[in-house]
Design an enzyme around this catalytic site. Structure first.
Site, mmCIF file in Angstrom:
data_model
loop_
_atom_site.group_PDB
_atom_site.id
_atom_site.type_symbol
_atom_site.label_atom_id
_atom_site.label_comp_id
_atom_site.label_asym_id
_atom_site.label_seq_id
_atom_site.Cartn_x
_atom_site.Cartn_y
_atom_site.Cartn_z
ATOM 1 N N CYS A 99 50.396 61.829 53.137
ATOM 2 C CA CYS A 99 51.133 62.772 53.977
ATOM 3 C C CYS A 99 50.753 62.707 55.450
ATOM 4 O O CYS A 99 51.408 63.326 56.284
ATOM 5 C CB CYS A 99 50.933 64.186 53.457
ATOM 6 S SG CYS A 99 51.371 64.370 51.712
ATOM 7 N N HIS A 392 59.536 67.853 53.600
ATOM 8 C CA HIS A 392 58.399 66.956 53.836
ATOM 9 C C HIS A 392 58.687 65.531 53.367
ATOM 10 O O HIS A 392 58.265 65.132 52.290
ATOM 11 C CB HIS A 392 57.174 67.532 53.117
ATOM 12 C CG HIS A 392 55.947 66.687 53.173
ATOM 13 N ND1 HIS A 392 55.564 65.987 54.308
ATOM 14 C CD2 HIS A 392 55.002 66.424 52.226
ATOM 15 C CE1 HIS A 392 54.432 65.335 54.048
ATOM 16 N NE2 HIS A 392 54.080 65.581 52.801
ATOM 17 N N CYS A 422 46.849 67.982 55.586
ATOM 18 C CA CYS A 422 46.111 67.458 54.440
ATOM 19 C C CYS A 422 46.904 66.269 53.901
ATOM 20 O O CYS A 422 48.065 66.072 54.247
ATOM 21 C CB CYS A 422 45.981 68.528 53.355
ATOM 22 S SG CYS A 422 47.572 69.087 52.694
#
Length: 436
Positions: A99, A392, A422
């Site tokens: 991510c 996302h 994160c």
């Protein structure tokens, strides 16, 4: 505090972020259904170059990321160069840090600028959760390899006869950590229980995210940084993120059942970020190169930090680890920030990180620091909403956050902003940005 580490070239130039752009973000299997990540990447880079009016040959490097890899296009960066009319000699390579992938892409281009090997580059990422590399079972994969080596039809039939019906079923991409078998949602549940984060708190944060994102769109704050896209059959434009629930109420969130711990959990689909398709990119240059081209940068990269922690417990605490390091390298404290933007993978993860940033005990006993990083002022936190609302696309989120934060800093008259995320594998990333 340790000595700050300025991000400058050998000539003393700052690292300028000249412009940034993204596609609208689309929920899985909606507006971008059937559009692979490589095409989303071409869309955004092509439009970014067109809007910037920078000569294509001025870009000397493109670093791009994709988390859900497509076997037919393993180097998405090079495909984007070849598919957007950029100079064929442009250096291009791909990166992946889950991510935090586009954070890594930005850092790599910045390091090339500091080393003096380039004066301008593009960094970004794209992902599609609608076009996935659906695989085959290990048994079928092994047989297919052996069949290629078989010399006779009889040998081939013998090999296929070993397969069971279940071996022929497609295998979707893994959603669990390879090393632990844990899903990120499982870790979010663990963190909610460990740090006493209630379902009500998680739903409230998710509701806040959607309300603020909807308001940002309504006030026209995102129009400049989000392009309008056209996808086959090219009849209707897609111009705004389609996950934002601006009319939802807190009562709506309470209706959903837990998604991971079905009996005792608090993490739901509504207080987590959804699977999403999209792409985002930024142009970076040395400050002097931007001046040569008559460009006015959005802002500057002041510092960055990457961290890694254990994957069995609290795997999503990357921001609580990387934020103090990025601030230290920038020579700043939490109080110096105008904006603080954190990737909302899950409301539980976000709230746990916010709690620990202000914890003296965590700072001393876990980070080995004399004092807490600092409480995050709600007036500075995710002021335009976050990933729970926008969605996302894994590799694109960092570039979205950077562009969005710099635009908001400029609207507020400048200052410092920190963006942090994160990432799977216990990874964390943070960057300090500056706008004038």
């Amino acid at each position: 505090m340790r000595q700050a580490l300025p991000l400058v070239t050998r000539q003393g130039d700052r690292i300028a972020i000249v412009s940034g752009l993204r596609t609208p973000f689309a929920r899985q299997a909606t507006a971008f259904h059937g559009i692979p990540a490589v095409d989303l990447g071409k869309m955004v880079v092509g439009e970014l170059l067109a809007r910037s009016e920078i000569p294509a040959d001025a870009i000397e490097q493109l670093v791009f990321g994709q988390v859900v890899q497509m076997p037919e296009a393993p180097n998405i960066a090079r495909e984007i160069v070849l598919g957007t009319g950029m100079n064929v000699h442009t250096d291009a390579y791909s990166v992946s840090r889950a991510c935090a992938t586009s954070f890594q892409a930005v850092a790599n281009v910045a390091e090339s600028l500091m080393a003096g090997t380039i004066r301008a580059g593009i960094a970004g990422g794209a992902d599609s959760s609608s076009v996935l590399p659906i695989g085959v079972s290990k048994a079928l994969a092994r047989v297919l390899v052996d069949v290629n080596k078989a010399r006779t039809t009889r040998q081939r039939l013998t090999l296929f006869s070993r397969l069971r019906l279940r071996d022929l079923l497609p295998v979707p991409p893994a959603v669990a950590e390879y090393s632990t078998g844990l899903r990120m949602g499982d870790t979010a549940e663990q963190m909610a229980k460990t740090y006493g984060i209630t379902r009500e708190q998680q739903d409230a944060l998710a509701h806040r995210s959607h309300q603020r994102a909807a308001q940002a769109w309504a006030e026209g704050k995102l129009a400049e940084e989000v392009m309008t896209t056209y996808v086959p059959p090219y009849k209707n434009p897609f111009a705004e993120d389609n996950n934002i629930r601006g009319t939802s109420t807190l009562a709506d969130y309470a209706k959903l059942r837990p998604a991971f711990d079905r009996k005792h959990g608090s993490v739901t689909a509504a207080n987590s970020t959804p699977l999403t398709d999209g792409a985002a990119a930024v142009i970076l240059m040395t400050e002097s190169r931007a001046k040569e081209l008559g460009l006015h940068p959005l802002g500057y990269l002041r510092s960055y930090a990457f961290t890694a922690i254990d994957v069995w417990q609290d795997m999503l605490l990357g921001p609580a680890w990387s934020t103090p390091l990025a601030l230290e390298r920038a020579g700043l404290t939490m109080a110096d920030l105008t904006l603080f933007d954190m990737h909302e993978a899950f409301a539980a993860q976000t709230l746990a990180n916010l709690q620990l940033l202000g914890s003296e005990r965590f700072a001393r006993e876990v980070l080995g620091r004399a004092q807490a990083t600092g409480e995050v002022d709600d007036a500075k936190f995710n002021v335009l909403g976050g990933s729970i609302a926008y969605g996302h696309p894994f590799a694109a989120t960092g570039a979205r956050m950077i562009t969005q934060t710099l635009h908001e800093l400029r609207r507020r008259g400048g200052g410092f902003g920190l963006v942090t995320a994160c990432a799977a594998g216990g990874l964390g990333a943070a960057m300090v940005l500056e706008a004038e």
